[in-house]
Design a protein around this motif. Structure first.
Motif, PDB file in Angstrom:
ATOM      1  N   THR A 100       5.447 -13.873  -2.821  1.00  0.00           N
ATOM      2  CA  THR A 100       3.894 -13.297  -0.864  1.00  0.00           C
ATOM      3  C   THR A 100       2.607 -13.367  -1.221  1.00  0.00           C
ATOM      4  N   LEU A 101       1.644 -13.738  -1.519  1.00  0.00           N
ATOM      5  CA  LEU A 101       0.078 -13.763  -1.470  1.00  0.00           C
ATOM      6  C   LEU A 101       0.408 -14.916  -0.223  1.00  0.00           C
ATOM      7  N   ARG A 102       0.488 -16.413  -0.645  1.00  0.00           N
ATOM      8  CA  ARG A 102       1.413 -16.732   0.846  1.00  0.00           C
ATOM      9  C   ARG A 102       2.150 -16.238   2.174  1.00  0.00           C
ATOM     10  N   LYS A 103       2.197 -15.453   2.301  1.00  0.00           N
ATOM     11  CA  LYS A 103       2.936 -15.011   3.234  1.00  0.00           C
ATOM     12  C   LYS A 103       2.056 -13.784   3.574  1.00  0.00           C
ATOM     13  N   THR A 104       1.532 -13.400   3.099  1.00  0.00           N
ATOM     14  CA  THR A 104       0.533 -12.431   2.714  1.00  0.00           C
ATOM     15  C   THR A 104      -0.587 -13.234   3.679  1.00  0.00           C
ATOM     16  N   PHE A 105      -0.601 -14.005   2.978  1.00  0.00           N
ATOM     17  CA  PHE A 105      -1.737 -14.943   4.125  1.00  0.00           C
ATOM     18  C   PHE A 105      -1.159 -15.411   5.019  1.00  0.00           C
ATOM     19  N   GLY A 106      -0.462 -15.426   5.799  1.00  0.00           N
ATOM     20  CA  GLY A 106       1.294 -16.164   6.883  1.00  0.00           C
ATOM     21  C   GLY A 106       0.687 -15.155   7.937  1.00  0.00           C
TER      22      GLY A 106
ATOM     23  N   MET B 180      17.914 -13.838  -7.735  1.00  0.00           N
ATOM     24  CA  MET B 180      15.643 -14.218  -7.567  1.00  0.00           C
ATOM     25  C   MET B 180      16.272 -13.165  -6.454  1.00  0.00           C
ATOM     26  N   LYS B 181      15.171 -12.152  -6.331  1.00  0.00           N
ATOM     27  CA  LYS B 181      14.717 -11.507  -5.198  1.00  0.00           C
ATOM     28  C   LYS B 181      13.863 -11.962  -4.358  1.00  0.00           C
ATOM     29  N   SER B 182      14.234 -11.126  -2.909  1.00  0.00           N
ATOM     30  CA  SER B 182      13.444 -12.051  -1.669  1.00  0.00           C
ATOM     31  C   SER B 182      12.408 -11.115  -1.483  1.00  0.00           C
ATOM     32  N   VAL B 183      11.359 -12.154  -1.299  1.00  0.00           N
ATOM     33  CA  VAL B 183      10.071 -11.398  -0.921  1.00  0.00           C
ATOM     34  C   VAL B 183       9.610 -11.408  -0.022  1.00  0.00           C
ATOM     35  N   GLY B 184       8.591 -10.650   0.518  1.00  0.00           N
ATOM     36  CA  GLY B 184       7.503 -10.215   2.190  1.00  0.00           C
ATOM     37  C   GLY B 184       6.368 -10.678   1.508  1.00  0.00           C
ATOM     38  N   ALA B 185       5.870 -10.166   2.468  1.00  0.00           N
ATOM     39  CA  ALA B 185       4.480  -9.866   2.923  1.00  0.00           C
ATOM     40  C   ALA B 185       3.617  -8.899   2.583  1.00  0.00           C
ATOM     41  N   ILE B 186       2.709  -8.304   2.217  1.00  0.00           N
ATOM     42  CA  ILE B 186       1.716  -7.276   1.867  1.00  0.00           C
ATOM     43  C   ILE B 186       1.360  -7.126   3.576  1.00  0.00           C
ATOM     44  N   LYS B 187       1.923  -6.475   4.312  1.00  0.00           N
ATOM     45  CA  LYS B 187       1.703  -5.947   6.059  1.00  0.00           C
ATOM     46  C   LYS B 187       0.277  -4.833   5.983  1.00  0.00           C
ATOM     47  N   GLU B 188       0.382  -4.439   4.977  1.00  0.00           N
ATOM     48  CA  GLU B 188      -0.706  -2.645   5.684  1.00  0.00           C
ATOM     49  C   GLU B 188      -1.881  -3.271   4.677  1.00  0.00           C
ATOM     50  N   LYS B 189      -2.919  -3.489   5.206  1.00  0.00           N
ATOM     51  CA  LYS B 189      -4.432  -3.753   5.214  1.00  0.00           C
ATOM     52  C   LYS B 189      -4.694  -2.832   3.956  1.00  0.00           C
ATOM     53  N   TRP B 190      -4.553  -1.785   3.781  1.00  0.00           N
ATOM     54  CA  TRP B 190      -4.205  -0.153   2.921  1.00  0.00           C
ATOM     55  C   TRP B 190      -4.091  -0.738   1.387  1.00  0.00           C
ATOM     56  N   GLN B 191      -2.680  -1.597   2.006  1.00  0.00           N
ATOM     57  CA  GLN B 191      -2.310  -1.324   0.308  1.00  0.00           C
ATOM     58  C   GLN B 191      -3.055  -3.024  -0.296  1.00  0.00           C
ATOM     59  N   ILE B 192      -3.796  -3.989  -0.066  1.00  0.00           N
ATOM     60  CA  ILE B 192      -4.119  -5.097  -0.294  1.00  0.00           C
ATOM     61  C   ILE B 192      -5.253  -4.600  -0.945  1.00  0.00           C
ATOM     62  N   SER B 193      -5.997  -3.648   0.182  1.00  0.00           N
ATOM     63  CA  SER B 193      -6.918  -2.577  -0.934  1.00  0.00           C
ATOM     64  C   SER B 193      -6.808  -2.592  -1.850  1.00  0.00           C
ATOM     65  N   LYS B 194      -5.877  -1.628  -1.870  1.00  0.00           N
ATOM     66  CA  LYS B 194      -5.789  -0.758  -3.515  1.00  0.00           C
ATOM     67  C   LYS B 194      -5.750  -2.271  -4.503  1.00  0.00           C
ATOM     68  N   MET B 195      -4.942  -2.589  -4.111  1.00  0.00           N
ATOM     69  CA  MET B 195      -4.473  -4.510  -4.963  1.00  0.00           C
ATOM     70  C   MET B 195      -6.005  -4.742  -5.201  1.00  0.00           C
ATOM     71  N   LYS B 196      -6.750  -4.871  -4.637  1.00  0.00           N
ATOM     72  CA  LYS B 196      -8.298  -5.409  -4.640  1.00  0.00           C
ATOM     73  C   LYS B 196      -8.773  -4.508  -5.971  1.00  0.00           C
ATOM     74  N   GLU B 197      -8.880  -3.419  -5.774  1.00  0.00           N
ATOM     75  CA  GLU B 197      -9.551  -2.767  -5.885  1.00  0.00           C
ATOM     76  C   GLU B 197      -9.134  -2.418  -7.539  1.00  0.00           C
ATOM     77  N   TYR B 198      -7.669  -2.569  -7.710  1.00  0.00           N
ATOM     78  CA  TYR B 198      -7.508  -2.490  -9.302  1.00  0.00           C
ATOM     79  C   TYR B 198      -7.642  -3.660 -10.204  1.00  0.00           C
ATOM     80  N   LEU B 199      -7.041  -4.550  -8.808  1.00  0.00           N
ATOM     81  CA  LEU B 199      -7.191  -6.077  -9.999  1.00  0.00           C
ATOM     82  C   LEU B 199      -8.588  -6.311 -10.168  1.00  0.00           C
TER      83      LEU B 199
ATOM     84  N   ILE C 262      -4.100 -14.774  -0.839  1.00  0.00           N
ATOM     85  CA  ILE C 262      -3.991 -14.289   0.126  1.00  0.00           C
ATOM     86  C   ILE C 262      -5.491 -14.589   1.388  1.00  0.00           C
ATOM     87  N   ASN C 263      -6.113 -15.155   0.907  1.00  0.00           N
ATOM     88  CA  ASN C 263      -7.499 -16.217   1.842  1.00  0.00           C
ATOM     89  C   ASN C 263      -7.456 -16.690   1.950  1.00  0.00           C
ATOM     90  N   THR C 264      -6.033 -18.347   1.366  1.00  0.00           N
ATOM     91  CA  THR C 264      -5.820 -20.014   1.596  1.00  0.00           C
ATOM     92  C   THR C 264      -4.508 -19.744   2.363  1.00  0.00           C
TER      93      THR C 264
END
Length: 184
Positions: A134-140, A1-20, A35-37
């Motif tokens: 990744t969602l929890r890590k991004t929140f934290g 299983m791969k290790s995952v990290g947080a999404i640190k760049e806000k522009w990447q979060i914005s792109k994901m939000k737009e897509y979803l 990502i918010n809770t």
């Protein structure tokens, strides 16, 4: 299983939000809540409509989940508005799962949630491994960067120590600088 990290760049979060948002209101809400809770995926997927709906029919500001009472789970105005629109447009009733499968009415599976988040990450140009954690890590990570005390983030993520939380959210104490900006 791969290790995952947080999404640190806000522009990447914005792109994901737009897509979803373009592809599915359900998937968009899942991502936003994640990502918010900082709620664990299993608990997020098993949320029912009545757990986010208040007695007055409005989306509650504070989720009353026994495992998340200190600190409580706050739903900001943006999330409340999006959830309300999603619930109304999909005619969800109180006993429905918030993130139900279109085929079965049961909560979406962990695998389906993984596919949803990975498709959005790919669309946003994220090359690092992404998973549901990744969602929890991004929140934290973003809570920490915004100046939230590590002890509160630790409690939300149910970690045993601040150092566990620091490691989990991917903070390198020498590189990440917090700005305690009190602009009165």
């Amino acid at each position: 299983m791969k290790s995952v990290g947080a999404i640190k760049e806000k522009w990447q979060i914005s792109k994901m939000k737009e897509y979803l948002e373009e592809h599915s209101a359900r998937d968009y809400c899942l991502f936003l809540l994640g990502i918010n809770t900082g709620i664990k995926l299993q608990e997020l997927m098993h949320l029912r409509v009545h757990e986010v709906n208040g007695a007055d029919g409005e989306i509650t500001e504070i989720l009353s989940l026994p495992q998340y009472h200190s600190p409580p789970v706050y739903l900001n105005r943006t999330i409340r508005n999006i959830l309300k629109k999603y619930i109304n447009e999909n005619s969800l009733i109180d006993t429905d799962y918030l993130f139900k499968s279109r085929k079965t009415g049961e909560p979406i599976t962990r695998q389906q949630a993984y596919r949803i988040i990975n498709a959005a990450a790919k669309e946003a140009g994220i090359e690092e491994a992404v998973g549901m954690t990744t969602l929890r890590k991004t929140f934290g990570y973003h809570a920490y960067i915004q100046g939230i005390a590590i002890s509160l983030i630790q409690k939300r993520l149910h970690h045993a120590s601040p150092s566990e939380t620091i490691h989990f959210i991917g903070i390198d104490s020498h590189l990440e600088k917090i700005k305690l900006n009190v602009d009165l």
